[in-house]
Design an enzyme around this catalytic site. Structure first.
Site, PDB file in Angstrom:
ATOM      1  N   HIS A  55       0.807  -1.227   0.000  1.00 54.53           N
ATOM      2  CA  HIS A  55       0.000   0.000   0.000  1.00 54.53           C
ATOM      3  C   HIS A  55       0.837   1.273   0.000  1.00 54.53           C
ATOM      4  CE1 HIS A  55       0.343   0.952   4.414  1.00 54.53           C
ATOM      5  NE2 HIS A  55       0.437  -0.360   4.548  1.00 54.53           N
ATOM      6  N   ASP A  84       6.311   1.770   6.751  1.00 56.09           N
ATOM      7  CA  ASP A  84       4.979   1.199   6.539  1.00 56.09           C
ATOM      8  C   ASP A  84       4.217   2.141   5.604  1.00 56.09           C
ATOM      9  OD1 ASP A  84       2.483   0.005   6.774  1.00 56.09           O
ATOM     10  OD2 ASP A  84       2.193   0.569   8.870  1.00 56.09           O
ATOM     11  N   GLU A 104      -5.252   1.196   3.058  1.00 55.92           N
ATOM     12  CA  GLU A 104      -4.914   0.105   3.967  1.00 55.92           C
ATOM     13  C   GLU A 104      -4.955   0.546   5.414  1.00 55.92           C
ATOM     14  OE1 GLU A 104      -2.642  -2.570   6.502  1.00 55.92           O
ATOM     15  OE2 GLU A 104      -2.209  -0.452   6.096  1.00 55.92           O
ATOM     16  N   GLU A 105      -4.479   1.762   5.697  1.00 55.79           N
ATOM     17  CA  GLU A 105      -4.389   2.211   7.086  1.00 55.79           C
ATOM     18  C   GLU A 105      -5.757   2.386   7.753  1.00 55.79           C
ATOM     19  OE1 GLU A 105      -1.830   2.095   8.722  1.00 55.79           O
ATOM     20  OE2 GLU A 105      -0.089   2.392   7.431  1.00 55.79           O
ATOM     21  N   ASP A 110       3.758  -6.221   3.524  1.00 58.84           N
ATOM     22  CA  ASP A 110       3.546  -5.175   4.527  1.00 58.84           C
ATOM     23  C   ASP A 110       4.555  -5.378   5.649  1.00 58.84           C
ATOM     24  OD1 ASP A 110       2.412  -3.029   5.897  1.00 58.84           O
ATOM     25  OD2 ASP A 110       0.362  -3.679   5.497  1.00 58.84           O
ATOM     26  N   HIS A 115       4.427   2.739  13.326  1.00 57.59           N
ATOM     27  CA  HIS A 115       3.511   3.874  13.431  1.00 57.59           C
ATOM     28  C   HIS A 115       4.085   5.033  14.239  1.00 57.59           C
ATOM     29  CE1 HIS A 115      -0.590   2.075  12.032  1.00 57.59           C
ATOM     30  NE2 HIS A 115       0.409   1.825  11.195  1.00 57.59           N
TER      31      HIS A 115
END
Length: 345
Positions: free
Chosen positions: A71, A187, A221-222, A241, A321
């Site tokens: 993504h 990510d 995706e998030e 991922d 994150h």
């Protein structure tokens, strides 16, 4: 097979992509860049109505279609209210850790293409002024954007063209030190770079995928629906991922981890076993893991009712994150596994 995938190309590609803002739903700048990359690599591309770009690879056997997804969307924010003093309140896009972005430079992207920078701060922003500067919980209700503009009212802000719903991105702060990649948005832009590295290896060596292959680069995706739509001919969805690093995980920044279960569901047992066998045959440094607060577009596709087998893998990512870190070895092992899967070796 000797998977001599170009490490420098992948690092350069990651830097190229991570410097282009693409918070959830903001595809305006990154999709044109992905079109340029497709043209550089000599592959055709197409879109769906969710603005997912697909690179289309002809296979030795076109009776079967498989999909590899990584993504493009990143964590970000959206303006939700303009305060009377000209500061901005935001709502998060994705699983944001507000402590990790305090004091960060952010950019507000207006619908007419203007960009304005600002500082994202806590309401109790100074230890010299506020008793609770260290203790106040950092949330979307206690933090705000102070624009780098002469604004003193909501009217001043609106005169700039800023409105509710405008997208907010923040700086990636990329560094590459002793083989370690330190940056926001590893990510999932590091995984995108591994897919592109595997593709370059396949093209440079005049190789052909075993089956018709779609390389998908979604934008949602998030917030858990990037893979909810896939073309009906797809039989397998392999999500590339990031992998998690924690006290109950076996992976590391230097390895590729194969996820056999996420927070939603186990991945398909048969396809996951094939992925493990590909990792062995490609001599990847790999682990098999179960992840907790985690999901991918592959299982989003399953959850949405698509008739598809799912699997997932990626390099270990420390401090996910937040401002994240991985290693070129993990990137390389992931790219080898991408290539081995596509070539079905």
């Amino acid at each position: 097979m000797n998977y001599n995938i170009d490490k420098k190309y992948m690092i350069d590609m990651f830097k190229r992509l991570v410097d282009i803002p693409s918070p959830v739903s903001y595809y305006d700048e990154i999709n044109p860049e992905m079109e340029k990359i497709a043209e550089e690599l000599g592959v055709p591309y197409e879109y769906d109505r969710k603005h997912t770009i697909y690179y289309v690879l002809d296979g030795q056997d076109n009776s079967k279609t498989v999909l590899v997804g990584a993504h493009l969307d990143t964590l970000g924010m959206v303006v939700r209210h303009i305060n009377s003093d000209g500061t901005l309140l935001c709502r998060n896009l994705g699983g944001l850790n507000f402590n990790s972005i305090e004091g960060e430079t952010v950019t507000v992207h207006t619908r007419d293409g203007k960009k304005y920078t600002g500082l994202y701060v806590c309401r109790s922003h100074s230890t010299h002024v506020f008793d609770d500067a260290r203790t106040l919980e950092r949330t979307e209700n206690t933090m705000y954007i102070s624009l780098d503009e002469r604004v003193h009212s909501a009217e001043d802000v609106r005169a700039l063209g800023i409105e509710n719903g405008d997208i907010v991105s923040f700086e990636p702060n990329f560094e590459y030190v002793n083989g370690y990649v330190k940056s926001r948005f590893i990510d999932d832009k590091a995984c995108v770079a591994t897919v592109l590295g595997a593709l370059k290896f396949i093209k440079d060596n005049n190789l052909k995928p075993k089956y018709r292959t779609l390389l998908a680069f979604p934008h949602y995706e998030e917030i858990n629906h990037g893979g909810s739509y896939i073309p009906k001919e797809v039989e397998e969805y392999v999500a590339v991922d990031i992998a998690l690093i924690g006290p109950e995980n076996n992976g590391s920044e230097k390895k590729v981890s194969i996820c056999c279960k996420d927070a939603f569901s186990p991945y398909d047992r048969g396809l996951t076993t094939q992925i493990i066998n590909h990792a062995k045959s490609a001599e990847c440094d790999y682990e098999v893991d179960v992840f907790y607060l985690y999901g991918t577009d592959a299982n989003a596709a399953v959850r949405a009712g698509n008739n598809v087998y799912s699997a997932a893998f990626g390099m270990g990512c420390f401090s996910s994150h937040g401002r994240e870190r991985t290693h070129i070895d993990g990137i390389y092992n992931t790219a080898k596994l991408v290539a081995a899967y596509i070539l079905n070796k």
